[in-house]
Design a protein around this motif. Structure first.
Motif, PDB file in Angstrom:
ATOM      1  N   LEU A  60      34.104  77.989  48.648  1.00  0.00           N
ATOM      2  CA  LEU A  60      35.490  77.676  48.980  1.00  0.00           C
ATOM      3  C   LEU A  60      35.863  76.278  48.499  1.00  0.00           C
ATOM      4  O   LEU A  60      36.926  76.086  47.874  1.00  0.00           O
ATOM      5  CB  LEU A  60      35.683  77.783  50.489  1.00  0.00           C
ATOM      6  CG  LEU A  60      37.062  77.396  51.031  1.00  0.00           C
ATOM      7  CD1 LEU A  60      38.135  78.301  50.453  1.00  0.00           C
ATOM      8  CD2 LEU A  60      37.080  77.457  52.557  1.00  0.00           C
ATOM      9  N   SER A  61      35.014  75.302  48.770  1.00  0.00           N
ATOM     10  CA  SER A  61      35.339  73.930  48.357  1.00  0.00           C
ATOM     11  C   SER A  61      35.320  73.788  46.838  1.00  0.00           C
ATOM     12  O   SER A  61      36.110  73.021  46.272  1.00  0.00           O
ATOM     13  CB  SER A  61      34.357  72.944  49.000  1.00  0.00           C
ATOM     14  OG  SER A  61      33.024  73.257  48.663  1.00  0.00           O
ATOM     15  N   LEU A  62      34.430  74.528  46.149  1.00  0.00           N
ATOM     16  CA  LEU A  62      34.416  74.485  44.683  1.00  0.00           C
ATOM     17  C   LEU A  62      35.706  75.066  44.119  1.00  0.00           C
ATOM     18  O   LEU A  62      36.293  74.508  43.177  1.00  0.00           O
ATOM     19  CB  LEU A  62      33.203  75.260  44.160  1.00  0.00           C
ATOM     20  CG  LEU A  62      33.094  75.375  42.638  1.00  0.00           C
ATOM     21  CD1 LEU A  62      32.928  73.993  42.004  1.00  0.00           C
ATOM     22  CD2 LEU A  62      31.931  76.281  42.247  1.00  0.00           C
ATOM     23  N   ALA A  63      36.173  76.175  44.696  1.00  0.00           N
ATOM     24  CA  ALA A  63      37.426  76.768  44.233  1.00  0.00           C
ATOM     25  C   ALA A  63      38.588  75.803  44.425  1.00  0.00           C
ATOM     26  O   ALA A  63      39.449  75.656  43.537  1.00  0.00           O
ATOM     27  CB  ALA A  63      37.684  78.074  44.981  1.00  0.00           C
ATOM     28  N   LEU A  64      38.614  75.117  45.570  1.00  0.00           N
ATOM     29  CA  LEU A  64      39.689  74.143  45.826  1.00  0.00           C
ATOM     30  C   LEU A  64      39.583  72.975  44.838  1.00  0.00           C
ATOM     31  O   LEU A  64      40.610  72.472  44.360  1.00  0.00           O
ATOM     32  CB  LEU A  64      39.599  73.639  47.263  1.00  0.00           C
ATOM     33  CG  LEU A  64      39.931  74.659  48.354  1.00  0.00           C
ATOM     34  CD1 LEU A  64      39.693  74.058  49.737  1.00  0.00           C
ATOM     35  CD2 LEU A  64      41.375  75.133  48.220  1.00  0.00           C
ATOM     36  N   ALA A  65      38.355  72.549  44.523  1.00  0.00           N
ATOM     37  CA  ALA A  65      38.178  71.433  43.584  1.00  0.00           C
ATOM     38  C   ALA A  65      38.636  71.824  42.183  1.00  0.00           C
ATOM     39  O   ALA A  65      39.313  71.046  41.493  1.00  0.00           O
ATOM     40  CB  ALA A  65      36.717  71.001  43.572  1.00  0.00           C
ATOM     41  N   VAL A  66      38.288  73.033  41.741  1.00  0.00           N
ATOM     42  CA  VAL A  66      38.710  73.503  40.415  1.00  0.00           C
ATOM     43  C   VAL A  66      40.227  73.648  40.361  1.00  0.00           C
ATOM     44  O   VAL A  66      40.872  73.269  39.370  1.00  0.00           O
ATOM     45  CB  VAL A  66      38.016  74.834  40.073  1.00  0.00           C
ATOM     46  CG1 VAL A  66      38.599  75.439  38.804  1.00  0.00           C
ATOM     47  CG2 VAL A  66      36.514  74.622  39.913  1.00  0.00           C
ATOM     48  N   LEU A  67      40.802  74.181  41.451  1.00  0.00           N
ATOM     49  CA  LEU A  67      42.259  74.329  41.495  1.00  0.00           C
ATOM     50  C   LEU A  67      42.943  72.969  41.435  1.00  0.00           C
ATOM     51  O   LEU A  67      43.928  72.782  40.700  1.00  0.00           O
ATOM     52  CB  LEU A  67      42.658  75.071  42.770  1.00  0.00           C
ATOM     53  CG  LEU A  67      44.162  75.288  42.982  1.00  0.00           C
ATOM     54  CD1 LEU A  67      44.727  76.179  41.880  1.00  0.00           C
ATOM     55  CD2 LEU A  67      44.418  75.913  44.355  1.00  0.00           C
ATOM     56  N   ALA A  68      42.427  72.003  42.198  1.00  0.00           N
ATOM     57  CA  ALA A  68      43.022  70.664  42.187  1.00  0.00           C
ATOM     58  C   ALA A  68      42.904  70.030  40.820  1.00  0.00           C
ATOM     59  O   ALA A  68      43.858  69.395  40.323  1.00  0.00           O
ATOM     60  CB  ALA A  68      42.333  69.789  43.237  1.00  0.00           C
ATOM     61  N   GLU A  69      41.743  70.186  40.171  1.00  0.00           N
ATOM     62  CA  GLU A  69      41.564  69.612  38.832  1.00  0.00           C
ATOM     63  C   GLU A  69      42.528  70.223  37.837  1.00  0.00           C
ATOM     64  O   GLU A  69      43.110  69.527  36.992  1.00  0.00           O
ATOM     65  CB  GLU A  69      40.120  69.827  38.379  1.00  0.00           C
ATOM     66  CG  GLU A  69      39.843  69.270  36.987  1.00  0.00           C
ATOM     67  CD  GLU A  69      38.382  69.421  36.594  1.00  0.00           C
ATOM     68  OE1 GLU A  69      38.107  69.452  35.376  1.00  0.00           O
ATOM     69  OE2 GLU A  69      37.520  69.511  37.496  1.00  0.00           O
ATOM     70  N   THR A  70      42.739  71.544  37.943  1.00  0.00           N
ATOM     71  CA  THR A  70      43.622  72.233  36.988  1.00  0.00           C
ATOM     72  C   THR A  70      45.086  71.858  37.209  1.00  0.00           C
ATOM     73  O   THR A  70      45.801  71.467  36.273  1.00  0.00           O
ATOM     74  CB  THR A  70      43.451  73.754  37.117  1.00  0.00           C
ATOM     75  OG1 THR A  70      42.084  74.099  36.884  1.00  0.00           O
ATOM     76  CG2 THR A  70      44.343  74.483  36.121  1.00  0.00           C
ATOM     77  N   VAL A  71      45.524  71.954  38.462  1.00  0.00           N
ATOM     78  CA  VAL A  71      46.941  71.720  38.758  1.00  0.00           C
ATOM     79  C   VAL A  71      47.295  70.238  38.622  1.00  0.00           C
ATOM     80  O   VAL A  71      48.250  69.881  37.911  1.00  0.00           O
ATOM     81  CB  VAL A  71      47.277  72.230  40.180  1.00  0.00           C
ATOM     82  CG1 VAL A  71      48.709  71.864  40.544  1.00  0.00           C
ATOM     83  CG2 VAL A  71      47.070  73.735  40.261  1.00  0.00           C
ATOM     84  N   LEU A  72      46.531  69.371  39.277  1.00  0.00           N
ATOM     85  CA  LEU A  72      46.840  67.948  39.226  1.00  0.00           C
ATOM     86  C   LEU A  72      46.588  67.367  37.842  1.00  0.00           C
ATOM     87  O   LEU A  72      47.291  66.444  37.411  1.00  0.00           O
ATOM     88  CB  LEU A  72      46.012  67.199  40.271  1.00  0.00           C
ATOM     89  CG  LEU A  72      46.300  67.564  41.731  1.00  0.00           C
ATOM     90  CD1 LEU A  72      45.388  66.781  42.669  1.00  0.00           C
ATOM     91  CD2 LEU A  72      47.756  67.295  42.071  1.00  0.00           C
ATOM     92  N   GLY A  73      45.586  67.933  37.145  1.00  0.00           N
ATOM     93  CA  GLY A  73      45.311  67.439  35.793  1.00  0.00           C
ATOM     94  C   GLY A  73      46.466  67.688  34.843  1.00  0.00           C
ATOM     95  O   GLY A  73      46.761  66.858  33.971  1.00  0.00           O
ATOM     96  N   ARG A  74      47.129  68.827  35.007  1.00  0.00           N
ATOM     97  CA  ARG A  74      48.289  69.129  34.157  1.00  0.00           C
ATOM     98  C   ARG A  74      49.523  68.338  34.592  1.00  0.00           C
ATOM     99  O   ARG A  74      50.312  67.888  33.770  1.00  0.00           O
ATOM    100  CB  ARG A  74      48.599  70.626  34.207  1.00  0.00           C
ATOM    101  CG  ARG A  74      47.531  71.491  33.553  1.00  0.00           C
ATOM    102  CD  ARG A  74      47.898  72.971  33.646  1.00  0.00           C
ATOM    103  NE  ARG A  74      46.888  73.825  33.064  1.00  0.00           N
ATOM    104  CZ  ARG A  74      46.819  74.122  31.768  1.00  0.00           C
ATOM    105  NH1 ARG A  74      47.723  73.644  30.922  1.00  0.00           N
ATOM    106  NH2 ARG A  74      45.878  74.925  31.324  1.00  0.00           N
ATOM    107  N   ALA A  75      49.675  68.179  35.915  1.00  0.00           N
ATOM    108  CA  ALA A  75      50.881  67.533  36.432  1.00  0.00           C
ATOM    109  C   ALA A  75      50.826  66.013  36.317  1.00  0.00           C
ATOM    110  O   ALA A  75      51.873  65.367  36.222  1.00  0.00           O
ATOM    111  CB  ALA A  75      51.099  67.929  37.890  1.00  0.00           C
ATOM    112  N   ALA A  76      49.642  65.447  36.323  1.00  0.00           N
ATOM    113  CA  ALA A  76      49.510  63.987  36.322  1.00  0.00           C
ATOM    114  C   ALA A  76      48.432  63.556  35.329  1.00  0.00           C
ATOM    115  O   ALA A  76      47.261  63.399  35.710  1.00  0.00           O
ATOM    116  CB  ALA A  76      49.186  63.488  37.730  1.00  0.00           C
ATOM    117  N   PRO A  77      48.780  63.406  34.070  1.00  0.00           N
ATOM    118  CA  PRO A  77      47.791  63.006  33.061  1.00  0.00           C
ATOM    119  C   PRO A  77      47.095  61.687  33.393  1.00  0.00           C
ATOM    120  O   PRO A  77      45.903  61.520  33.102  1.00  0.00           O
ATOM    121  CB  PRO A  77      48.630  62.887  31.779  1.00  0.00           C
ATOM    122  CG  PRO A  77      49.820  63.776  32.019  1.00  0.00           C
ATOM    123  CD  PRO A  77      50.104  63.669  33.477  1.00  0.00           C
ATOM    124  N   ALA A  78      47.824  60.769  34.013  1.00  0.00           N
ATOM    125  CA  ALA A  78      47.207  59.487  34.363  1.00  0.00           C
ATOM    126  C   ALA A  78      46.105  59.684  35.408  1.00  0.00           C
ATOM    127  O   ALA A  78      45.039  59.060  35.329  1.00  0.00           O
ATOM    128  CB  ALA A  78      48.266  58.525  34.891  1.00  0.00           C
TER     129      ALA A  78
END
Length: 455
Positions: free
Chosen positions: A426-444
Motif C-alpha cells: 500500500l505504501s509503495l503504491a502511494l509513493a509511486v502515485l505521488a512520484e508520478t502525479v507530483l513529478g508531472r505537476a511540479a518539475p521543481a
C-alpha cells in the motif's frame, strides 16, 4: 533500448534504497534500542521481582490456591480471576492476574499469610511498557501500523543495500568485508556503512521478518491466508496487536460471566459475580503442577459454561511451551505439546523465540544485540554519508553512476514483497502515485526529490 532500460532500473533501485533509508532510520534506531532492552527481559524482571521470591518463613502451612486467588480478587474490587500462575518455588509469592475485560492487574500474594505483597496493572509493568514502545510506540493499533510499515520498508532497504554493495567480479575485499581505516573520513564512513551492511543484513532481515507475526495488518493477513489454505490450527501463541488481545480477553470474560450467571440462576441467586468454585481451582492447579510444564505456567478459568480450564506454559523459549485442558474435577481432558502443532506454528514459535533472544539463552541475546548495534551503525553511517554528500538545493537522492546488470531482478523482488507485505504494498503504491502525479505537476519538486523524469 537495453542500456537506457537498465539505467532506469538501476536508478529505481538506488531511489528505493535511499527513500527507504530516510523513512526507516528513525524507526530502526528506536526499534534497535527498545528491542535491545527487551532482549534482557528475563534478567531485568528477575531483578525487579526479587523481593517476592523466598518470602515464606518456617514450616507454616500454605493457603490453598483458591484462598490465594480469593485474596487477589478481593484486592481489586469488582475483578474476576483471569490467571493463576503456578509458583516456580513453594517459597515464592504467588502471582495472580485479575481484572475485567482486557485490563489485567497482577497481584503477588504471600502463600502462607495471604497478604497482598504487591499489585500493578499488567500493562504498567516495565517490560510490558517496553514491549508496547517497541511494537506500537505506545499508540495502539495506529502505532503498530506505523512500525509495521517501517519494518517492511526496512526489508527493502536491506535487500537493495545488499544488492548494491555486494562484492562483484574485480572488486576488492577492502571496503566490502573489512573497512579501510587509512583512507580518510569519507572512505571511513562509506566503508563502515558497506561493511556493516554486508555482515549484519541477513541477521537483521531475520529479526524483521520474525517480528511481522505480531503486526496487526500482516498478522491478520497471515491468519486469513492460513484459513484459506486450511493450515490454521489451534489458538496462535503470539499476539497481533492490542485490539486482537482485547477481543480475546473480552470473549473470555464474557464466557466467565455467563458461567457465573448460570451458576447463580441454578441456585436461585442474583449476584454481580461469583468466584470459580474453590474445589475446582485447587483440583486443576494440583493436576497442572503434576504435568511439569516449563515455567511460568498459567491456569485460566473456563471461557464458557462447562468448558475445561486452560493450562499453558508461558516459557520465554517458545518451543518449550505446552498446553493442556483440565476439567473442574482435576481430570485431564487433553494435552498438546509444542511438537504436536502445525509446522507453521512451530516455525513461527522458533522464529519468535530467536527474535526475543530466548532460544539459546545468553548466546542468543548477545548475537541479537550485536545485530541491533550493527543496525544502529548502519543508520548513523548512512545519515553521515547523506548529510556530507547532499547538494544544498536538493534532497540528495543518489545519482546512478553506471548501468548495473540484472537490476530488474531486484525490482521484481520488491514487487513480490509488495504482495507478501500488504502495508508495504500500500505504501509503495502511494509513493509511486505521488512520484508520478507530483513529478508531472511540479518539475521543481521532482528535481529536488531526485525523481525520474516522466516518459
Amino acid at each position: 533500448m537495453s542500456g537506457p532500460r537498465t539505467e532506469r532500473w538501476y536508478r529505481a533501485v538506488w531511489r528505493w534504497h535511499f527513500y527507504a533509508g530516510l523513512f526507516c532510520v528513525p524507526f530502526v534506531l528506536w526499534l534497535s534500542v527498545t528491542g535491545g532492552i527487551y532482549l534482557f527481559k528475563p534478567q531485568i524482571e528477575a531483578a525487579l521481582y526479587a523481593p517476592y521470591r523466598d518470602v515464606t518463613q518456617g514450616p507454616a502451612p500454605r493457603l490453598s490456591p483458591a484462598a490465594i486467588a480469593a485474596r487477589a480478587v478481593a484486592a481489586v474490587p469488582g475483578s474476576l480471576l483471569h490467571k493463576y500462575v503456578l509458583p516456580e518455588s513453594p517459597a515464592d509469592a504467588v502471582e495472580v492476574l485479575v481484572g475485567q475485560g482486557s485490563a489485567d492487574v497482577r497481584v503477588w500474594v504471600h502463600p502462607q499469610t495471604g497478604a497482598v505483597l504487591h499489585q500493578v496493572p499488567e500493562e504498567d509493568r516495565l517490560m510490558r511498557v517496553v514491549f508496547r514502545l517497541h511494537g506500537e510506540l505506545l499508540a495502539g493499533d495506529r502505532g503498530s501500523a506505523l512500525v509495521e510499515t517501517a519494518a517492511c520498508w526496512t526489508v527493502v532497504m536491506l535487500l537493495t543495500g545488499l544488492f548494491l554493495w555486494w562484492p562483484r567480479a574485480g572488486s576488492r575485499l577492502a571496503g566490502t568485508l573489512y573497512p579501510r581505516l587509512k583512507k580518510g573520513r569519507a572512505a571511513f564512513w562509506r566503508d563502515m556503512h558497506a561493511v556493516t551492511g554486508i555482515w549484519i543484513s541477513l541477521g537483521a532481515l531475520f529479526l524483521v521478518v520474525s517480528g511481522l507475526p505480531w503486526a496487526n495488518a500482516w498478522g491478520d493477513y497471515f491468519r486469513q491466508v492460513r484459513a484459506i489454505t486450511g493450515t490454521d490450527g489451534a489458538l496462535q501463541d503470539w499476539s497481533a496487536g492490542t485490539a486482537a488481545d482485547a477481543a480475546v480477553r473480552a470473549r473470555a470474560d464474557a464466557g466467565m460471566r455467563a458461567m457465573m450467571s448460570e451458576h447463580a440462576a441454578h441456585h436461585g441467586m442474583v449476584m454481580a459475580h461469583v468466584a470459580p468454585p474453590p474445589a475446582a481451582l485447587d483440583a486443576v492447579t494440583a493436576r497442572a503442577a503434576a504435568l511439569r510444564f516449563a515455567a511460568p505456567v498459567e491456569v485460566s478459568p473456563p471461557a464458557a459454561p462447562g468448558a475445561p480450564w486452560q493450562v499453558r506454559s508461558q516459557a520465554e523459549d517458545r518451543p518449550r511451551r505446552d498446553s493442556a485442558e483440565i476439567a473442574g474435577d482435576g481430570r485431564l481432558v487433553g494435552i498438546q505439546r509444542f511438537a504436536d502443532r502445525h509446522w507453521i506454528d512451530r516455525a513461527v514459535g522458533y522464529g519468535v523465540a530467536i527474535h526475543e533472544g530466548a532460544w539459546a539463552g545468553l548466546l542468543n541475546q548477545v548475537v541479537n544485540l550485536a545485530v541491533l548495534l550493527g543496525l544502529v551503525l548502519l543508520c548513523v553511517s548512512s545519515t553521515v554519508l547523506w548529510w556530507r554528500r547532499r547538494p544544498e538545493s536538493e534532497l540528495g537522492a543518489p545519482k546512478a553512476l553506471a548501468p548495473l546488470r540484472h537490476s530488474w531482478a531486484l525490482v521484481a523482488l520488491v514487487l513480490a514483497l509488495a504482495l507478501a507485505m500488504p502495508m508495504f504494498g500500500l505504501s509503495l503504491a502511494l509513493a509511486v502515485l505521488a512520484e508520478t502525479v507530483l513529478g508531472r505537476a511540479a518539475p521543481a519538486l521532482r528535481h529536488w526529490a531526485g525523481w525520474r523524469a516522466p516518459g
